[in-house]
Every structure is written in C-alpha cells, then in structure tokens.
Design a protein around this motif. Structure first.
Motif, PDB file in Angstrom:
ATOM      1  N   ILE A 256      11.958  -8.297 -13.132  1.00 30.38           N
ATOM      2  CA  ILE A 256      10.434  -8.429 -13.121  1.00 30.38           C
ATOM      3  C   ILE A 256       9.888  -7.285 -13.878  1.00 30.38           C
ATOM      4  N   LEU A 257       8.825  -7.513 -14.237  1.00 31.01           N
ATOM      5  CA  LEU A 257       7.524  -6.154 -14.840  1.00 31.01           C
ATOM      6  C   LEU A 257       6.824  -6.208 -13.643  1.00 31.01           C
ATOM      7  N   PHE A 258       6.515  -5.282 -12.752  1.00 31.22           N
ATOM      8  CA  PHE A 258       5.910  -5.538 -11.799  1.00 31.22           C
ATOM      9  C   PHE A 258       4.349  -4.870 -11.918  1.00 31.22           C
ATOM     10  N   VAL A 259       3.320  -5.595 -11.829  1.00 33.08           N
ATOM     11  CA  VAL A 259       1.971  -5.037 -11.791  1.00 33.08           C
ATOM     12  C   VAL A 259       1.287  -5.354 -10.591  1.00 33.08           C
ATOM     13  N   GLY A 260       0.945  -4.348  -9.845  1.00 32.86           N
ATOM     14  CA  GLY A 260       0.506  -4.352  -8.536  1.00 32.86           C
ATOM     15  C   GLY A 260      -1.291  -3.681  -8.815  1.00 32.86           C
ATOM     16  N   ALA A 261      -2.095  -4.875  -8.200  1.00 33.26           N
ATOM     17  CA  ALA A 261      -3.333  -4.234  -8.166  1.00 33.26           C
ATOM     18  C   ALA A 261      -3.964  -3.853  -6.795  1.00 33.26           C
ATOM     19  N   THR A 262      -4.799  -2.798  -6.750  1.00 32.35           N
ATOM     20  CA  THR A 262      -5.068  -2.282  -5.433  1.00 32.35           C
ATOM     21  C   THR A 262      -6.456  -1.573  -5.812  1.00 32.35           C
ATOM     22  N   THR A 263      -7.477  -1.738  -4.678  1.00 33.67           N
ATOM     23  CA  THR A 263      -8.774  -1.176  -4.592  1.00 33.67           C
ATOM     24  C   THR A 263      -8.636   0.313  -3.895  1.00 33.67           C
ATOM     25  N   GLU A 264      -7.504   0.466  -3.250  1.00 40.70           N
ATOM     26  CA  GLU A 264      -7.303   1.599  -2.285  1.00 40.70           C
ATOM     27  C   GLU A 264      -6.544   2.697  -3.131  1.00 40.70           C
ATOM     28  N   ASN A 265      -6.568   3.877  -2.442  1.00 40.59           N
ATOM     29  CA  ASN A 265      -5.770   4.962  -3.212  1.00 40.59           C
ATOM     30  C   ASN A 265      -4.184   4.902  -2.986  1.00 40.59           C
ATOM     31  N   PRO A 266      -3.422   4.642  -4.130  1.00 38.47           N
ATOM     32  CA  PRO A 266      -1.910   4.343  -3.895  1.00 38.47           C
ATOM     33  C   PRO A 266      -1.323   5.507  -3.377  1.00 38.47           C
ATOM     34  N   SER A 267      -1.725   6.670  -3.404  1.00 40.66           N
ATOM     35  CA  SER A 267      -1.195   7.707  -2.596  1.00 40.66           C
ATOM     36  C   SER A 267      -0.948   7.634  -1.160  1.00 40.66           C
ATOM     37  N   PHE A 268      -1.974   6.793  -0.608  1.00 41.23           N
ATOM     38  CA  PHE A 268      -1.857   6.513   0.886  1.00 41.23           C
ATOM     39  C   PHE A 268      -1.191   5.456   1.311  1.00 41.23           C
ATOM     40  N   GLU A 269      -1.799   4.302   0.543  1.00 37.51           N
ATOM     41  CA  GLU A 269      -1.157   2.668   0.706  1.00 37.51           C
ATOM     42  C   GLU A 269       0.218   2.430   0.228  1.00 37.51           C
ATOM     43  N   LEU A 270       0.693   2.984  -0.617  1.00 36.57           N
ATOM     44  CA  LEU A 270       1.948   2.453  -1.347  1.00 36.57           C
ATOM     45  C   LEU A 270       2.953   3.616  -1.002  1.00 36.57           C
TER      46      LEU A 270
ATOM     47  N   LYS B 259       4.551  -0.934   4.041  1.00 40.19           N
ATOM     48  CA  LYS B 259       5.241  -0.228   3.237  1.00 40.19           C
ATOM     49  C   LYS B 259       6.961  -0.559   3.315  1.00 40.19           C
ATOM     50  N   ALA B 260       7.204  -1.332   4.484  1.00 39.02           N
ATOM     51  CA  ALA B 260       8.521  -1.844   4.446  1.00 39.02           C
ATOM     52  C   ALA B 260       8.573  -2.910   3.639  1.00 39.02           C
ATOM     53  N   GLN B 261       7.515  -4.082   3.418  1.00 34.69           N
ATOM     54  CA  GLN B 261       7.502  -5.092   2.731  1.00 34.69           C
ATOM     55  C   GLN B 261       7.568  -4.748   1.330  1.00 34.69           C
ATOM     56  N   GLN B 262       6.992  -3.679   0.763  1.00 38.87           N
ATOM     57  CA  GLN B 262       6.928  -3.317  -0.685  1.00 38.87           C
ATOM     58  C   GLN B 262       8.204  -2.882  -1.135  1.00 38.87           C
ATOM     59  N   ASP B 263       9.133  -2.614  -0.096  1.00 36.85           N
ATOM     60  CA  ASP B 263      10.790  -2.466  -0.575  1.00 36.85           C
ATOM     61  C   ASP B 263      11.322  -3.479  -1.100  1.00 36.85           C
TER      62      ASP B 263
ATOM     63  N   SER C 213       6.410   5.879  -1.568  1.00 38.45           N
ATOM     64  CA  SER C 213       6.830   6.723  -2.591  1.00 38.45           C
ATOM     65  C   SER C 213       7.796   6.023  -3.394  1.00 38.45           C
ATOM     66  N   ALA C 214       8.764   5.236  -2.823  1.00 39.35           N
ATOM     67  CA  ALA C 214       9.692   4.565  -3.639  1.00 39.35           C
ATOM     68  C   ALA C 214       9.237   3.707  -4.605  1.00 39.35           C
ATOM     69  N   LEU C 215       8.041   2.837  -4.308  1.00 35.76           N
ATOM     70  CA  LEU C 215       7.443   2.093  -5.205  1.00 35.76           C
ATOM     71  C   LEU C 215       6.815   2.765  -6.234  1.00 35.76           C
ATOM     72  N   LEU C 216       5.964   3.959  -5.838  1.00 34.26           N
ATOM     73  CA  LEU C 216       5.214   4.768  -6.799  1.00 34.26           C
ATOM     74  C   LEU C 216       6.113   5.270  -7.717  1.00 34.26           C
ATOM     75  N   SER C 217       7.302   5.708  -7.563  1.00 32.98           N
ATOM     76  CA  SER C 217       8.388   6.477  -8.086  1.00 32.98           C
ATOM     77  C   SER C 217       8.673   5.561  -9.438  1.00 32.98           C
ATOM     78  N   ARG C 218       8.594   4.204  -9.395  1.00 31.80           N
ATOM     79  CA  ARG C 218       9.285   3.462 -10.136  1.00 31.80           C
ATOM     80  C   ARG C 218       7.856   2.678 -11.138  1.00 31.80           C
ATOM     81  N   CYS C 219       6.903   3.154 -10.804  1.00 30.53           N
ATOM     82  CA  CYS C 219       5.730   2.508 -11.367  1.00 30.53           C
ATOM     83  C   CYS C 219       4.695   3.573 -11.769  1.00 30.53           C
ATOM     84  N   ARG C 220       4.140   3.385 -13.081  1.00 24.86           N
ATOM     85  CA  ARG C 220       3.249   4.231 -13.522  1.00 24.86           C
ATOM     86  C   ARG C 220       1.678   3.803 -13.199  1.00 24.86           C
ATOM     87  N   VAL C 221       0.939   4.772 -12.203  1.00 20.38           N
ATOM     88  CA  VAL C 221      -0.339   4.368 -11.821  1.00 20.38           C
ATOM     89  C   VAL C 221      -1.324   4.465 -13.002  1.00 20.38           C
TER      90      VAL C 221
END
Length: 426
Positions: free
Chosen positions: A116-130, A101-105, A132-140
């Motif tokens: 950048i237009l950031f596009v993150g791909a994940t197989t895990e639930n973003p609520s637990f793995e990402l 979560k520190a690296q995501q900053d 909140s600052a990154l989630l607030s700037r991206c649409r899931v």
C-alpha cells in the motif's frame, strides 16, 4: 466540487507550489507513504484522492472512527491481492490518531513491502499521537487552514459550475458576501460550501444572497477550537507569551479566542495565576493577588460577567513590570537540594527547645539579628557548612525588584567583607 486536479485545489500554496518536491512527486506518479497533518476542511482527503489518480492506483479510504482492525485487515488483504496483480493501492486512513499505537502497527509490514501507499490524515500533532515506527516510514506534510481569499475562489467556482456546483441556479452574490462566508468558515472549505448551499436554498433560484440571508445562515457558527488538542496548547502558549512580551492587546485577543472556543474559564484563571508567579514575580507582587482575586470573582459571577475579571487581570499582567528572578532562584535552590542531598542544619541556627539540646550545642553561637548593628548579623551564615554561601536570587532592576536589588547588593557586599575580616583575623 471536490477538486479533480492539483490546479483546482485552493490553499496549500507552500506545499503544492509548482516546483515543490511533493507536487513533482505527485505529478510524476512517484508518491510515497505520508501523514497529512492539518485542520478540518483543508484538503487532506482530496489530496489523497489526487495521489491515487496521478499514480493510477486504486483508492481505498477507512476512518479510524468507524472501523476496527478486522475491517482494516480485510482492506489490506484486498490491497495485497491487487499488488500481486501489479496494481497499487492508496490506502487513506482518516483520523489515524484515533487508532491506538498498537493498532497502528498493523500497517507497518504492508508499507514496508509496498503493498500500500499509506496516507494517514490527522488534525493532531503526529509527534504525540502516532507511534515512532509508523512515523519513520512516512513523511509528514503539514497542511494549513485555507485563507478566506482562497475559500472565496472555491465559492465562486461553485457558483459558476453548472455541472458540479450551483451554476444552473443563476444566483447573485456580491464579492463581499462571498468573503463574509469565507471568513465564517474559519479555514474549512467544506464548511464554506455548506454555508453557500444553505444560503442558495434560502435565496431560491435566480435570487440574491444578501447580508440578511447570511445573517440567518451564519448566526450560530462556531470557531475552530479543540479543547484538548493541538490548537488548545498553541493558543494557551500564545496567551502566555503575549503576557510575557508585555503585549496586552495580543494577550486580550488570545484570551477572547479561547473563551469563544469554549475553554474552561477556571483553567484560564489558573494559568493567569501561574503567569503572575512565573513571569511577573516580585517585580510587582500585586499581580499575584489580582490574579487570585480575578479567579475568585469568576467563581462568584460565572460567565459572561466573570470573563471581564479575567480580561482585566490579563491586561494588567501584560502591562506591568516583569521578572522571572524568583522562578529561576527557586529552580536553582531545588537543583542544589537534589544534588547535595540531606545536608545537616548548622548548629547555630537549630532550634533548642530542651535543656539537653542546648547542652548538645543546638543554637550555640546564634546571633539575634535584631540586636545586631543595622538589624543584620553579617558574619552569620544560613547555609549548611558543606554547601557554603550561595546566591540564587538575582533581582532585576524592574519594578519593586529594583529596590530589592539595591538592598541585596549592599547586604551581600557587606557579608563578603565580614567573612573576609574573619578569615584575615584567623
């Protein structure tokens, strides 16, 4: 065979419907930073590439499994230079949940500036793995496993396409064989294409992909299952809720799915025992012993013989009477303990093993229930004086609890009458 347009993508009918918000945004080139959450092979990378194509932006991809922050910073610096020249960059970060979560900053200021237009791909639930600052700037955006029917469409395209696919091999494949491959791929288009390519090599140019060919190709396939991730918790939830809903067939299906996926059978035995306590309770006290016996049987036999013991107890738990009355009663009692703290034990029910304690009044006034009429001293309380009488256990009318309920209702009514007589007499 990676799709070159949105129309070539298979699956994701909800997310990429002709008039959906995301599709309109992509086709107009007005895309936003986003998180694509979905299982392997559902099209996350492809969709990111199409975002860049429709937006006339540079596409750059990094994998959180393979690179660290130094490489990421280099890509971000290049994107910054490109941005200063008036060109946008779509930065695709695969397995983004692998970054701490520190690296995501590190991405945050670049997303905010529009570098950048950031596009993150994940197989895990973003609520637990990402974070909140990154989630607030991206649409899931939630992407789904591709259905066998849609995968079969992609396979047929690969067979027909001579330039990018296998069209020049003139292979013969029956529709039912394509559907067999599609089902074996378990929602993963990439995996299905790999199966098809292997089958094509076995069949040879101009050959026929037969059922016998597919038996070789699909013999060792495994189902999608992550023993520590979202699918694991979804499936154990499905098993527990199927038991609670008295649906033995569904319970057996989810148990088989989890065993097939490689979950620790000891974990399943523990969860089945919990279900016996939480959801069956005193409606059928035999359930707990059966769950413990099944656990012990598995420990003695191992797989595959011990799996049947787990299957039997899952069927029994799902079929028998249900009650969470004991579970709820215990929670209420614990709540009172937390709220009222260390209340004194009433003197009449204290232990009095010494002469001094008896002189101090320990045990004074205690009524020995076996000597009382009916075997119960009705006017004797078991609660601290400051708490008063409480009712926690409310048996249902299901199973053995039905008889308990009748007895307790009568006892509680008799105790209330006895207390009323005492108060009137005082």
């Amino acid at each position: 065979m990676r799709p070159q347009t949105l129309d070539e993508m298979v699956g994701q009918r909800r997310l990429l419907a002709p008039k959906s918000a995301l599709r309109r945004a992509i086709e107009s080139g007005r895309v936003h930073s986003m998180i694509l959450w979905g299982p392997p092979g559902c099209g996350k990378t492809t969709l990111a590439q199409l975002l860049a194509k429709y937006a006339d932006a540079e596409f750059r991809a990094v994998s959180a499994v393979l690179v660290g922050l130094p490489e990421v910073r280099q890509v971000l610096a290049e994107a910054g230079l490109r941005f200063s020249e008036g060109r946008r960059t779509v930065l695709f970060v695969d397995e983004v949940h692998r970054f701490s979560k520190a690296q995501q900053d590190a991405f945050l200021p670049h997303i905010e500036r529009g570098t950048i237009l950031f596009v993150g791909a994940t197989t895990e639930n973003p609520s637990f793995e990402l974070n909140s600052a990154l989630l607030s700037r991206c649409r899931v955006h939630v992407m789904e496993a591709v259905s066998p029917e849609d995968i079969a469409i992609a396979l047929q395209r690969a067979l027909d396409d001579a330039e990018r696919g296998l069209g020049d091999r003139e292979l013969h494949v029956a529709p039912e064989q394509l559907l067999l491959i599609a089902r074996a791929a378990d929602g993963d288009v990439r995996r299905a294409l790999t199966f098809l390519e292997i089958a094509a090599d076995l069949a040879g140019e101009g050959g026929t992909i037969t059922e016998a060919t597919l038996e070789q190709v699909l013999a060792d396939r495994t189902r999608r299952f992550d023993k520590g991730g979202e699918q694991f918790y979804d499936q154990i939830s499905a098993l527990h809720k199927s038991v609670r809903s008295s649906n033995p067939d569904a319970a057996l299906y989810w148990l088989a799915r989890m065993l097939d996926g490689g979950v620790d059978p000891g974990y399943l035995a523990r969860r089945l025992t919990r279900m016996a306590v939480e959801d069956i309770g005193l409606a059928d006290p035999r359930a707990l012993q059966m769950a413990v016996d099944a656990w012990d049987t598995y420990d003695r036999l191992g797989s595959p013989e011990g799996d049947l013991a787990l299957a039997q107890v899952a069927l029994y738990l799902a079929t028998t009477s249900k009650s969470n009355a004991a579970y709820m009663a215990f929670n209420e009692a614990r709540s009172d303990v937390r709220e009222y703290g260390t209340l004194e034990v009433p003197m009449h029910i204290r232990n009095a093993p010494t002469k001094l304690m008896k002189q101090l009044g320990y045990g004074k006034g205690y009524q020995y229930d076996h000597d009382a009429e009916g075997g119960v001293a009705l006017d004797q309380t078991g609660f601290p004086d400051a708490l008063g009488e409480r009712v926690y256990f409310r048996p249902t009318d299901r199973g053995l609890e039905g008889r308990m309920r009748e007895k307790l209702d009568a006892l509680r009514a008799a105790r209330a009458r006895a207390r009323g007589e005492d108060e009137a007499g005082a």
